[in-house]
Design a protein around this motif. Structure first.
Motif, PDB file in Angstrom:
ATOM      1  N   THR A 131       0.849  -1.195   0.000  1.00 34.53           N
ATOM      2  CA  THR A 131       0.000   0.000   0.000  1.00 34.53           C
ATOM      3  C   THR A 131       0.880   1.239   0.000  1.00 34.53           C
ATOM      4  N   ARG A 132       0.620   2.159  -0.922  1.00 25.78           N
ATOM      5  CA  ARG A 132       1.356   3.418  -1.009  1.00 25.78           C
ATOM      6  C   ARG A 132       0.408   4.548  -0.666  1.00 25.78           C
ATOM      7  N   MET A 133       0.914   5.540   0.066  1.00 25.69           N
ATOM      8  CA  MET A 133       0.131   6.728   0.413  1.00 25.69           C
ATOM      9  C   MET A 133       0.929   7.966   0.035  1.00 25.69           C
ATOM     10  N   ASN A 134       0.254   8.958  -0.537  1.00 25.39           N
ATOM     11  CA  ASN A 134       0.866  10.232  -0.893  1.00 25.39           C
ATOM     12  C   ASN A 134      -0.001  11.341  -0.322  1.00 25.39           C
ATOM     13  N   SER A 135       0.622  12.334   0.278  1.00 28.63           N
ATOM     14  CA  SER A 135      -0.124  13.392   0.951  1.00 28.63           C
ATOM     15  C   SER A 135       0.400  14.771   0.573  1.00 28.63           C
ATOM     16  N   TYR A 136      -0.522  15.698   0.536  1.00 31.80           N
ATOM     17  CA  TYR A 136      -0.243  17.113   0.310  1.00 31.80           C
ATOM     18  C   TYR A 136      -1.103  17.850   1.329  1.00 31.80           C
ATOM     19  N   HIS A 137      -0.473  18.523   2.312  1.00 30.86           N
ATOM     20  CA  HIS A 137      -1.255  19.126   3.395  1.00 30.86           C
ATOM     21  C   HIS A 137      -0.528  20.332   3.995  1.00 30.86           C
ATOM     22  N   SER A 138      -1.270  21.122   4.785  1.00 29.99           N
ATOM     23  CA  SER A 138      -0.692  22.289   5.452  1.00 29.99           C
ATOM     24  C   SER A 138      -1.151  22.331   6.906  1.00 29.99           C
ATOM     25  N   PHE A 139      -0.326  22.998   7.743  1.00 30.72           N
ATOM     26  CA  PHE A 139      -0.626  23.133   9.171  1.00 30.72           C
ATOM     27  C   PHE A 139       0.277  24.205   9.761  1.00 30.72           C
ATOM     28  N   PHE A 140      -0.105  24.747  10.935  1.00 29.13           N
ATOM     29  CA  PHE A 140       0.734  25.676  11.677  1.00 29.13           C
ATOM     30  C   PHE A 140       1.562  24.914  12.699  1.00 29.13           C
ATOM     31  N   ASP A 141       2.771  25.432  13.012  1.00 27.42           N
ATOM     32  CA  ASP A 141       3.570  24.828  14.070  1.00 27.42           C
ATOM     33  C   ASP A 141       3.020  25.258  15.427  1.00 27.42           C
ATOM     34  N   SER A 142       3.626  24.789  16.522  1.00 32.87           N
ATOM     35  CA  SER A 142       3.106  25.015  17.875  1.00 32.87           C
ATOM     36  C   SER A 142       3.101  26.481  18.290  1.00 32.87           C
TER      37      SER A 142
END
Length: 152
Positions: free
Chosen positions: A95-106
């Motif tokens: 199983t292969r997974m590819n992700s493109y995402h954004s988030f703020f650090d702490s």
């Protein structure tokens, strides 16, 4: 996941942690529950709004880590992005997974965009996926939507 679809697109929106500085991660599931074997090989590249870059990787992990430092603010939007899961129900294919995402650090000072990939290094059938956090919890109000993709 089932044999009805070949791959899946998962849209995550407003996944906000309740504790700063945590790691969000995915684990595949099978008929026995979460798959925790050290067969996850992943790589993440983080690009920050101040021009800095980071890398995170593992060749034998028990999970697919997708953030390295969460913000516990309830108004930052949390984690937002897309995850593709390729051929999870095929017992003869890794199983292969590819992700493109954004988030703020702490500190909520750095917005990060991430490009990630993970290969589960053992061909086996997976029936689902779970999103987890190392400590604390995930606030109400977020959504995870799963779309099946059939190749023709």
């Amino acid at each position: 996941f089932s044999s009805t679809y070949d791959s899946y697109l998962i849209v995550v929106d407003r996944i906000e942690s309740t504790v700063d500085s945590q790691t969000l991660f995915f684990r595949l599931r099978n008929s026995g529950g979460s798959v925790t074997a050290s067969n996850y090989r992943f790589s993440n590249a983080y690009f920050e709004d101040d021009g800095n870059t980071e890398r995170q990787y593992a060749s034998a992990s028990s999970r697919f880590e997708i953030t390295n430092d969460t913000d516990d603010s309830s108004n930052s939007g949390g984690l937002q992005g897309l995850l593709y899961v390729h051929r999870p129900a095929d017992a003869n294919t890794m199983t292969r997974m590819n992700s493109y995402h954004s988030f703020f650090d702490s500190t909520a000072n750095d917005l990060k965009i991430a490009v990630s990939t993970c290969n589960y290094e053992n061909p086996e059938e997976h029936t689902g996926i779970g999103l987890n956090i190392t400590a604390g919890g995930i606030r109400d109000g977020g959504s995870i939507t799963v779309y099946g993709i059939k190749y023709t």
